[in-house]
Scaffold this motif. Sequence first.
Motif, mmCIF file in Angstrom:
data_model
loop_
_atom_site.group_PDB
_atom_site.id
_atom_site.type_symbol
_atom_site.label_atom_id
_atom_site.label_comp_id
_atom_site.label_asym_id
_atom_site.label_seq_id
_atom_site.Cartn_x
_atom_site.Cartn_y
_atom_site.Cartn_z
ATOM 1 N N GLY A 82 19.099 -6.057 -3.936
ATOM 2 C CA GLY A 82 17.708 -6.465 -3.785
ATOM 3 C C GLY A 82 17.164 -7.056 -5.062
ATOM 4 N N ASN A 83 15.891 -7.351 -5.042
ATOM 5 C CA ASN A 83 15.230 -7.877 -6.231
ATOM 6 C C ASN A 83 14.905 -6.746 -7.199
ATOM 7 N N HIS A 84 14.880 -7.078 -8.480
ATOM 8 C CA HIS A 84 14.465 -6.123 -9.507
ATOM 9 C C HIS A 84 12.977 -6.352 -9.771
ATOM 10 N N TRP A 85 12.173 -5.387 -9.353
ATOM 11 C CA TRP A 85 10.721 -5.501 -9.439
ATOM 12 C C TRP A 85 10.167 -4.604 -10.547
ATOM 13 N N THR A 86 9.019 -4.972 -11.075
ATOM 14 C CA THR A 86 8.219 -4.069 -11.901
ATOM 15 C C THR A 86 6.952 -3.757 -11.121
ATOM 16 N N ALA A 87 6.653 -2.462 -10.989
ATOM 17 C CA ALA A 87 5.512 -2.021 -10.177
ATOM 18 C C ALA A 87 4.276 -1.837 -11.053
ATOM 19 N N TYR A 88 3.140 -2.208 -10.509
ATOM 20 C CA TYR A 88 1.844 -1.979 -11.146
ATOM 21 C C TYR A 88 0.979 -1.213 -10.157
ATOM 22 N N ILE A 89 0.610 0.028 -10.536
ATOM 23 C CA ILE A 89 -0.110 0.940 -9.650
ATOM 24 C C ILE A 89 -1.596 0.911 -9.985
ATOM 25 N N PRO A 90 -2.491 0.655 -9.006
ATOM 26 C CA PRO A 90 -3.927 0.609 -9.318
ATOM 27 C C PRO A 90 -4.448 1.972 -9.752
ATOM 28 N N ARG A 91 -5.335 1.957 -10.719
ATOM 29 C CA ARG A 91 -5.940 3.205 -11.183
ATOM 30 C C ARG A 91 -6.982 3.704 -10.188
ATOM 31 N N ASP B 191 0.863 -1.181 0.000
ATOM 32 C CA ASP B 191 0.000 0.000 0.000
ATOM 33 C C ASP B 191 0.902 1.235 0.000
ATOM 34 N N LEU B 192 1.022 1.877 -1.141
ATOM 35 C CA LEU B 192 1.984 2.975 -1.294
ATOM 36 C C LEU B 192 1.477 4.311 -0.763
ATOM 37 N N GLU B 193 0.168 4.444 -0.563
ATOM 38 C CA GLU B 193 -0.387 5.737 -0.164
ATOM 39 C C GLU B 193 -1.191 5.670 1.130
ATOM 40 N N GLY B 194 -1.264 4.495 1.754
ATOM 41 C CA GLY B 194 -2.072 4.366 2.958
ATOM 42 C C GLY B 194 -3.553 4.429 2.683
ATOM 43 N N SER B 195 -3.951 4.145 1.441
ATOM 44 C CA SER B 195 -5.352 4.237 1.035
ATOM 45 C C SER B 195 -6.079 2.906 1.120
ATOM 46 N N GLY B 196 -5.331 1.835 1.365
ATOM 47 C CA GLY B 196 -5.933 0.510 1.361
ATOM 48 C C GLY B 196 -5.867 -0.176 0.014
ATOM 49 N N LYS B 197 -5.505 0.570 -1.035
ATOM 50 C CA LYS B 197 -5.374 -0.025 -2.368
ATOM 51 C C LYS B 197 -3.934 -0.495 -2.552
#
Length: 202
Positions: A77-86, A56-62
């Motif tokens: 560390g690990n190399h990640w690809t991020a997917y941000i919910p719309r 949860d990147l914004e503390g919004s619960g999403k």
Amino acid sequence: MIRFLAIFLLCASLSGRAVSAPPVMDPEVDYLAYSERPLQEQGGKRSDTLWRLELDLEGSGKKSVFLTYSGFGDRSGNHWTAYIPRDGAKGYDRGGDVTFRWDFQRAGKFPKFNPTGGVLGVWVGKGGSTLFRYRLIDRKLVYQEMRDLDYGKPEEVRYYKMVFGRDPAERERDDIYSNPPFAKVPVSELEKRRELRKTPVK
């Protein structure tokens, strides 16, 4: 002539607007094809297991989704690809390729350290570390080094503890390694799902 000028101005206006990419509906299936780029850039290779970490990147619960292959990483560390919910819609946007240790990160909005939201982490060294953050800006994670921490200085140990909630000399809980916070997904299952979805990756 006037009609031609109006059409020209309309086309110019439309061409200047950013074209919104379609949402990613299935991050894991999307990653199978997209990952070829970070694998090539980082000199990695695919494995038969995908790791899925939700933060949860914004503390919004999403929850945003971070994906990587098992073993795709280095000492940093690990190399990640991020997917941000719309917001207010289904699906995700790719938020960028990032590197951090899953056992040395803290996600969310922190007024003093990461007010826009994102992920805090450290590059671990001998006797100290480098604190960094990925700031969430316009649905992208932007890297920024914050400061070096010298564990020989009490004030910098306190700073570390403010961020991560523990002294840097303390061992991480053993159960976090026996029961890590990410899911392990067999790539073979995703290949079958991709065939069913027939989802093109652009």
